[in-house]
Design an enzyme around this catalytic site. Sequence first.
Site, short mmCIF file in Angstrom:
data_model
loop_
_atom_site.label_atom_id
_atom_site.label_comp_id
_atom_site.label_asym_id
_atom_site.label_seq_id
_atom_site.Cartn_x
_atom_site.Cartn_y
_atom_site.Cartn_z
N CYS A 7 85.92 40.86 177.56
CA CYS A 7 85.68 40.12 178.80
C CYS A 7 86.09 40.97 179.99
O CYS A 7 87.28 41.08 180.32
CB CYS A 7 86.46 38.81 178.78
N PHE A 11 81.04 41.18 183.34
CA PHE A 11 80.27 40.75 182.18
C PHE A 11 81.17 40.53 180.97
O PHE A 11 82.27 41.08 180.90
CB PHE A 11 79.21 41.80 181.81
N ASP A 100 91.72 46.46 178.57
CA ASP A 100 90.51 47.20 178.15
C ASP A 100 90.80 48.69 178.12
O ASP A 100 90.37 49.41 177.21
CB ASP A 100 89.31 46.86 179.06
N ARG A 101 91.59 49.18 179.08
CA ARG A 101 91.98 50.60 179.09
C ARG A 101 92.84 50.91 177.87
O ARG A 101 92.68 51.93 177.22
CB ARG A 101 92.75 50.93 180.37
#
Length: 247
Positions: A7, A11, A100-101
């Site tokens: 997520c 998007f 996310d990283r």
Amino acid sequence: MILEMDCGNSFIKWRALDAGVAVGGGVVDSDAALLAAVLAVPGLNITHCRLVSVRSDDETSSLVASIVTTFGVAAQCAQPARSAAGVSNGYEEFARLGLDRWLAVVGAFELAKSACLVLDFGTAVTADFVAADGQHLGGFICPGMPLMRDQLRTHTRRIRYDDLSAEQALLQRTPGRTTVEAVERGCLLMLRGFVMTQLELAREYWGEDFEVFLTGGDASLVKDMVPEARLVQDLVFVGLAVVCPLP
Ligand SMILES: Nc1ncnc2c1ncn2[C@@H]1O[C@H](COP(=O)(O)OP(=O)(O)OP(=O)(O)O)[C@@H](O)[C@H]1O
Ligand SMILES: CC(C)(CO)[C@@H](O)C(=O)NCCC(=O)O
Ligand SMILES: [K+]
């Protein structure tokens, strides 16, 4: 069947895996669109669900609740960690590093087992450095193509153009002779300049002894600059599987 989701700020990227094989997947722009897309997978039978989110806690909880209601499975969310799978989080406050990283870095190190430079071209563009011993050195964050062009459109009166002409403008890199060309190619050069600088820094640290990973929607705009780089669009999912293994 496993349902996986990434997520991001603009998007949700998702995929469904059956015995390790993708049986569905895509990119959607809302929770409702996600549920509809997943429900359309033929022979849907979700037994596990895992996700990573860089959205607010409220938005993430709301999505997790919809998943429980719609598919009757709990959703496991990737959590911040000081270390995982041989990688040490380099942030002063490890929980502040975007998840996310973190997963992209864990995924890259899992694949490379060597020093790596991880470049993600999404809404934001990020660079992360991991040394050969798994120490994450930190990274850089800057606006991605969507944010750069939107800032110019928002804060000027005479920059206006449609998506189709933007796409066409990017087919060449000569100085722009229309507004759309000037803006799109200018933003592209910012992106490519960023990549060049990250490569220089990685070479200062590690000589030629490192791997470059590219991911994110706009990675194709810089791929030619680093032919040896690995374009891994599901890098975050590689990391997600490492930190959220099936029970
Ligand atoms: N309406 C759409 N439907 C399907 N795919 C889209 C749509 N709009 C954009 N895409 C594609 O979806 C991908 C979005 O990936 P990206 O890595 O940019 O995610 P993001 O959520 O914008 O960013 P981030 O995860 O960094 O916050 C890109 O490949 C983009 O081309
Ligand atoms: C930088 C983004 C927006 C990239 O998706 C995300 O990783 C994030 O919200 N990070 C938190 C801030 C940080 O990583 O320092
Ligand atoms: K991302």
